[in-house]
Motif scaffolding. Structure first.
Motif, mmCIF file in Angstrom:
data_model
loop_
_atom_site.group_PDB
_atom_site.id
_atom_site.type_symbol
_atom_site.label_atom_id
_atom_site.label_comp_id
_atom_site.label_asym_id
_atom_site.label_seq_id
_atom_site.Cartn_x
_atom_site.Cartn_y
_atom_site.Cartn_z
ATOM 1 N N PRO A 1 0.787 -1.230 0.000
ATOM 2 C CA PRO A 1 0.000 0.000 0.000
ATOM 3 C C PRO A 1 0.820 1.282 0.000
ATOM 4 O O PRO A 1 0.315 2.346 -0.371
ATOM 5 N N LEU A 2 2.113 1.222 0.401
ATOM 6 C CA LEU A 2 2.844 2.463 0.632
ATOM 7 C C LEU A 2 3.904 2.821 -0.397
ATOM 8 O O LEU A 2 4.223 4.005 -0.560
ATOM 9 N N VAL A 3 4.483 1.838 -1.099
ATOM 10 C CA VAL A 3 5.640 2.178 -1.924
ATOM 11 C C VAL A 3 5.306 3.191 -3.025
ATOM 12 O O VAL A 3 6.100 4.093 -3.301
ATOM 13 N N GLY A 4 4.128 3.060 -3.630
ATOM 14 C CA GLY A 4 3.766 4.006 -4.679
ATOM 15 C C GLY A 4 3.619 5.427 -4.169
ATOM 16 O O GLY A 4 4.305 6.350 -4.654
ATOM 17 N N PRO A 5 2.744 5.663 -3.166
ATOM 18 C CA PRO A 5 2.615 7.017 -2.623
ATOM 19 C C PRO A 5 3.910 7.547 -2.023
ATOM 20 O O PRO A 5 4.201 8.741 -2.128
ATOM 21 N N TRP A 6 4.681 6.678 -1.356
ATOM 22 C CA TRP A 6 5.934 7.113 -0.748
ATOM 23 C C TRP A 6 6.902 7.607 -1.812
ATOM 24 O O TRP A 6 7.492 8.681 -1.692
ATOM 25 N N MET A 7 7.057 6.821 -2.869
ATOM 26 C CA MET A 7 7.993 7.217 -3.921
ATOM 27 C C MET A 7 7.511 8.473 -4.638
ATOM 28 O O MET A 7 8.314 9.335 -5.033
ATOM 29 N N GLU A 8 6.199 8.605 -4.803
ATOM 30 C CA GLU A 8 5.652 9.820 -5.412
ATOM 31 C C GLU A 8 6.028 11.041 -4.576
ATOM 32 O O GLU A 8 6.442 12.075 -5.113
ATOM 33 N N GLY A 9 5.885 10.925 -3.252
ATOM 34 C CA GLY A 9 6.240 12.029 -2.378
ATOM 35 C C GLY A 9 7.726 12.325 -2.392
ATOM 36 O O GLY A 9 8.141 13.496 -2.381
ATOM 37 N N LEU A 10 8.538 11.291 -2.418
ATOM 38 C CA LEU A 10 9.985 11.483 -2.437
ATOM 39 C C LEU A 10 10.443 12.129 -3.738
ATOM 40 O O LEU A 10 11.316 13.006 -3.739
ATOM 41 N N ARG A 11 9.860 11.697 -4.847
ATOM 42 C CA ARG A 11 10.269 12.267 -6.145
ATOM 43 C C ARG A 11 9.899 13.744 -6.235
ATOM 44 O O ARG A 11 10.612 14.534 -6.838
ATOM 45 N N SER A 12 8.779 14.133 -5.612
ATOM 46 C CA SER A 12 8.403 15.547 -5.646
ATOM 47 C C SER A 12 9.301 16.382 -4.742
ATOM 48 O O SER A 12 9.592 17.539 -5.044
ATOM 49 N N ARG A 13 9.758 15.796 -3.629
ATOM 50 C CA ARG A 13 10.611 16.526 -2.696
ATOM 51 C C ARG A 13 12.076 16.521 -3.124
ATOM 52 O O ARG A 13 12.823 17.465 -2.830
ATOM 53 N N LEU A 14 12.499 15.425 -3.772
ATOM 54 C CA LEU A 14 13.914 15.263 -4.148
ATOM 55 C C LEU A 14 14.001 14.881 -5.629
ATOM 56 O O LEU A 14 14.373 13.762 -5.980
ATOM 57 N N PRO A 15 13.665 15.805 -6.522
ATOM 58 C CA PRO A 15 13.580 15.461 -7.952
ATOM 59 C C PRO A 15 14.914 15.079 -8.588
ATOM 60 O O PRO A 15 14.928 14.419 -9.629
ATOM 61 N N ASP A 16 16.027 15.471 -7.980
ATOM 62 C CA ASP A 16 17.333 15.170 -8.559
ATOM 63 C C ASP A 16 17.973 13.925 -7.958
ATOM 64 O O ASP A 16 19.108 13.590 -8.304
ATOM 65 N N ALA A 17 17.260 13.260 -7.059
ATOM 66 C CA ALA A 17 17.819 12.072 -6.408
ATOM 67 C C ALA A 17 17.431 10.806 -7.161
ATOM 68 O O ALA A 17 16.446 10.779 -7.905
ATOM 69 N N SER A 18 18.224 9.763 -6.963
ATOM 70 C CA SER A 18 17.852 8.427 -7.430
ATOM 71 C C SER A 18 17.641 7.556 -6.201
ATOM 72 O O SER A 18 18.211 7.813 -5.135
ATOM 73 N N PHE A 19 16.816 6.523 -6.349
ATOM 74 C CA PHE A 19 16.408 5.731 -5.196
ATOM 75 C C PHE A 19 16.562 4.238 -5.469
ATOM 76 O O PHE A 19 16.320 3.776 -6.583
ATOM 77 N N TYR A 20 16.963 3.534 -4.425
ATOM 78 C CA TYR A 20 16.924 2.072 -4.423
ATOM 79 C C TYR A 20 16.006 1.670 -3.272
ATOM 80 O O TYR A 20 16.208 2.090 -2.126
ATOM 81 N N LEU A 21 14.985 0.891 -3.545
ATOM 82 C CA LEU A 21 13.960 0.560 -2.556
ATOM 83 C C LEU A 21 13.827 -0.949 -2.436
ATOM 84 O O LEU A 21 13.689 -1.650 -3.441
#
Length: 283
Positions: free
Chosen positions: A103-123
């Protein structure tokens, strides 16, 4: 040993279903089977067994599991090391409690991408003990987890709680529950203690599992009763076959954010915290 073989192995180790892994990875079942066969041929060992009850890791598969995780970590690190700074100045390694991932990975990543648009993520979804070990060694930067395992180098902050409710295909009253048709949920030590206190008869359940997605699949096939994440029960409830057990208590499972002690005062940690708090408020 190709990275997509490792990704497929780890997904199948979680779902225990070739069909489910094919759906999640956007592949055909034959492609999933082919990747697993190629990995087994490379290692010279059988990693899974199939039966009518489902797909299970062999002894060799269980032994390979931590190595597969390490390989995926190393692959992510290698990619980050050669990524031009203009493309991704920050590479952040995240862990999330396995049961909260769907339930959380999609909304969480959406929030992270909006806050940190220049970052890359490994989840990576995982369980609390392993994530705490990975945070201590630096394999993860930040995690959302159920059970803090204190260490001299770890910092924990309580985010809130996840709500679990009892659903059943048989009844909406505790008194009419049949323990023989129950699935005993065991998501974390704190949850298990609350579960035993609330419904001691459920300890007699013949089947136990530690992931809502797995329990929902079992309920859909077998019927019966079990505690699941409240917001994940909608699909079964919508069938009309299942309902909440109205006099059963809601069990709240505490959820924590965790990071290495050296990172707790960094602005990046506060940003990750805000994103985690925002998404947990919706569970």
């Amino acid at each position: 040993m190709q990275s997509d073989w490792i990704d497929t192995f780890l997904d199948l180790a979680e779902t225990r279903s070739f069909n489910r892994s094919a759906e999640r990875l956007g592949l055909t079942q034959s492609t999933v089977s082919g990747r697993i066969a190629a990995l087994e041929a490379e290692l010279g060992a059988r990693l899974f067994t199939r039966s009518r009850a489902g797909t299970d890791l062999t002894t060799e598969g269980l032994k390979f599991l931590p190595h597969a995780r390490a390989i995926r970590h190393a692959h992510a690190e290698a990619r980050a090391a050669v990524t031009p700074l203009g493309e991704a100045a920050i590479h952040i390694r995240l862990g999330i409690q396995s049961d909260l991932a769907p339930p959380l990975v999609g909304p969480w990543m959406e929030g992270l991408r909006s806050r940190l648009p220049d970052a890359s993520f490994y989840l990576e979804p995982d369980f609390s003990a392993q994530m705490c070990r990975d945070l201590a060694t630096g394999a993860l930067d930040f995690a959302i987890l159920y059970t803090p395992h204190p260490g001299p180098d770890l910092h924990f902050t309580t985010l809130g709680e996840a709500r679990y409710r009892l659903i059943s295909s048989d009844t909406d009253r505790i008194a009419d529950l049949d323990p023989r048709r129950a699935i005993r949920a065991n998501f974390a030590p704190a949850f298990e203690m609350a579960h035993r206190a609330a419904l001691p008869r459920m300890a007699e359940a013949p089947v136990a599992a530690g992931q809502t997605a797995t329990i929902l699949s079992l309920l859909a096939r077998l019927g019966g009763s079990a505690y699941v994440l409240e917001d994940s029960a909608g699909e079964l409830l919508a069938t009309g076959r299942f309902r909440f057990v109205t006099d059963a208590p809601v069990i709240g499972q505490p959820v924590h954010a965790a990071t290495h002690l050296k990172n707790r005062t960094k602005p990046l940690y506060r940003t990750l915290m805000r994103a985690a708090q925002a998404v947990l408020a919706k569970v």
